[in-house]
Write an enzyme that holds these catalytic residues in place. Sequence first.
Site, PDB file in Angstrom:
ATOM      1  N   HIS A 286       0.903  -1.115  -0.169  1.00 23.22           N
ATOM      2  CA  HIS A 286       0.013   0.153  -0.027  1.00 23.22           C
ATOM      3  C   HIS A 286       0.722   1.308   0.013  1.00 23.22           C
ATOM      4  O   HIS A 286       0.330   2.436  -0.344  1.00 23.22           O
ATOM      5  CB  HIS A 286      -0.988  -0.022   1.096  1.00 23.22           C
ATOM      6  CG  HIS A 286      -1.963  -0.885   1.283  1.00 23.22           C
ATOM      7  ND1 HIS A 286      -2.811  -1.264   0.208  1.00 23.22           N
ATOM      8  CD2 HIS A 286      -2.389  -1.875   2.337  1.00 23.22           C
ATOM      9  CE1 HIS A 286      -3.642  -2.309   0.460  1.00 23.22           C
ATOM     10  NE2 HIS A 286      -3.368  -2.699   1.680  1.00 23.22           N
TER      11      HIS A 286
ATOM     12  N   ASP B  41      -2.647 -10.618  -2.230  1.00 24.18           N
ATOM     13  CA  ASP B  41      -3.126 -10.079  -1.033  1.00 24.18           C
ATOM     14  C   ASP B  41      -4.416  -9.760  -1.237  1.00 24.18           C
ATOM     15  O   ASP B  41      -5.123  -9.576  -2.224  1.00 24.18           O
ATOM     16  CB  ASP B  41      -2.279  -8.724  -0.461  1.00 24.18           C
ATOM     17  CG  ASP B  41      -2.710  -8.397   0.771  1.00 24.18           C
ATOM     18  OD1 ASP B  41      -1.946  -8.683   1.665  1.00 24.18           O
ATOM     19  OD2 ASP B  41      -3.856  -7.660   1.044  1.00 24.18           O
TER      20      ASP B  41
ATOM     21  N   HIS C 191      -6.192  -7.232  -0.525  1.00 21.68           N
ATOM     22  CA  HIS C 191      -6.405  -6.044  -0.554  1.00 21.68           C
ATOM     23  C   HIS C 191      -5.768  -5.449  -1.926  1.00 21.68           C
ATOM     24  O   HIS C 191      -4.504  -6.051  -2.076  1.00 21.68           O
ATOM     25  CB  HIS C 191      -5.994  -4.963   0.514  1.00 21.68           C
ATOM     26  CG  HIS C 191      -6.323  -5.498   1.684  1.00 21.68           C
ATOM     27  ND1 HIS C 191      -5.918  -6.157   2.665  1.00 21.68           N
ATOM     28  CD2 HIS C 191      -7.575  -5.025   2.349  1.00 21.68           C
ATOM     29  CE1 HIS C 191      -6.613  -6.043   3.799  1.00 21.68           C
ATOM     30  NE2 HIS C 191      -7.581  -5.216   3.546  1.00 21.68           N
TER      31      HIS C 191
ATOM     32  N   ASP D 266      -4.227 -12.865   3.538  1.00 20.79           N
ATOM     33  CA  ASP D 266      -5.466 -12.278   4.212  1.00 20.79           C
ATOM     34  C   ASP D 266      -6.656 -12.520   3.434  1.00 20.79           C
ATOM     35  O   ASP D 266      -7.861 -12.182   4.134  1.00 20.79           O
ATOM     36  CB  ASP D 266      -5.533 -10.643   4.801  1.00 20.79           C
ATOM     37  CG  ASP D 266      -4.979 -10.030   3.711  1.00 20.79           C
ATOM     38  OD1 ASP D 266      -4.465 -10.287   2.462  1.00 20.79           O
ATOM     39  OD2 ASP D 266      -4.503  -8.590   3.854  1.00 20.79           O
TER      40      ASP D 266
HETATM   41 ZN   LIG Z   1      -3.718  -7.129   2.813  1.00 20.17          ZN
END
Ligand SMILES: [Zn+2]
Length: 312
Positions: free
Chosen positions: A130, A167, A169, A248
């Site tokens: 991120h 991931d 995200h 995740d």
């Molecule tokens: Zn994540």
Amino acid sequence: MTTAFYTHADCKRHEMGSWHPESPERLQAIEDQLIASRIDSLLEFREAPVADEKDLARVHTQDAIYRIRENCPGINSECQHFPLDADTLLNAYTWRAALRAAGAAIAATDAVIAGELDNAFCSVRPPGHHATPREAMGFCMFNNVAVAAKHAMEVHGLQRVVIVDFDVHHGNGTEEAFRDDPRVLMVSFFQHPFYPYTGTDRPAANMINLPIPAHSYGDVVRQAITEKWLPALHQHQPEMIFISAGFDAHKEDDMGQMGLVEADYSWITRQIMTIARQYSRGRIVSCLEGGYNLSALGRSVVAHIKVLAELD
Ligand SMILES: [Zn+2]
């Protein structure tokens, strides 16, 4: 096959409060599970060196580097944490941990390109995907995978690399670092709509972004990968593959609402290995991103590493 496992004790000294899911215990859970599954003796353990600021500067602005270096509280400071945003905090050890995390990815890249290793897993934190060139966010300080990929291209002269991000995200920071860079193909899937709410609005031409609805299981992900990632990966013919390895999307991980299990991580890793063997002399550097259920994280990393090391 020689698969290395890079980590450093400094990566456990960075912590953001006892409430925070991105905790030092994550790395301990991975190491415990390596031992429990008896694959620890089959890996080459290496200490992560520190990255140089000039390595970080291939991706990040001086201001982004300065903000982390200068704002870490002192070891005896009354205030233990300095918040960069609501859930991304600095403690006294964050700068050092962040240098180790990026340093692991760079050292692994050097060793894999030199042919000392077939591939490597970097068990490091803070995570990176991120972190944008301009700012730390979403538990991430510096974009470890992006720094390593730039290093591979600018120091070792590689012309075509792939970044795989599994991931839960979207890796918004990595996308920002490489948007419209024709040397880089980034393939990812992510729960959508979900944090950080990026990746679907006009993604760059070199991004294969697959938004996946919450409550999807591995079959949906596997089909999407088969149909969308694999043709693009064959077309790009990467000389090296980097993985933003977040776990995740596991069904036991409450951070996301997806239903992957260890067998799905094995399957995804096998697809990446096949591409790497065909085009990249097997060269893979995988870096830990998310994964917050400690048990599921440890088991999933073992599943991932077993495939990298050809033990499964
Ligand atoms: Zn994540």
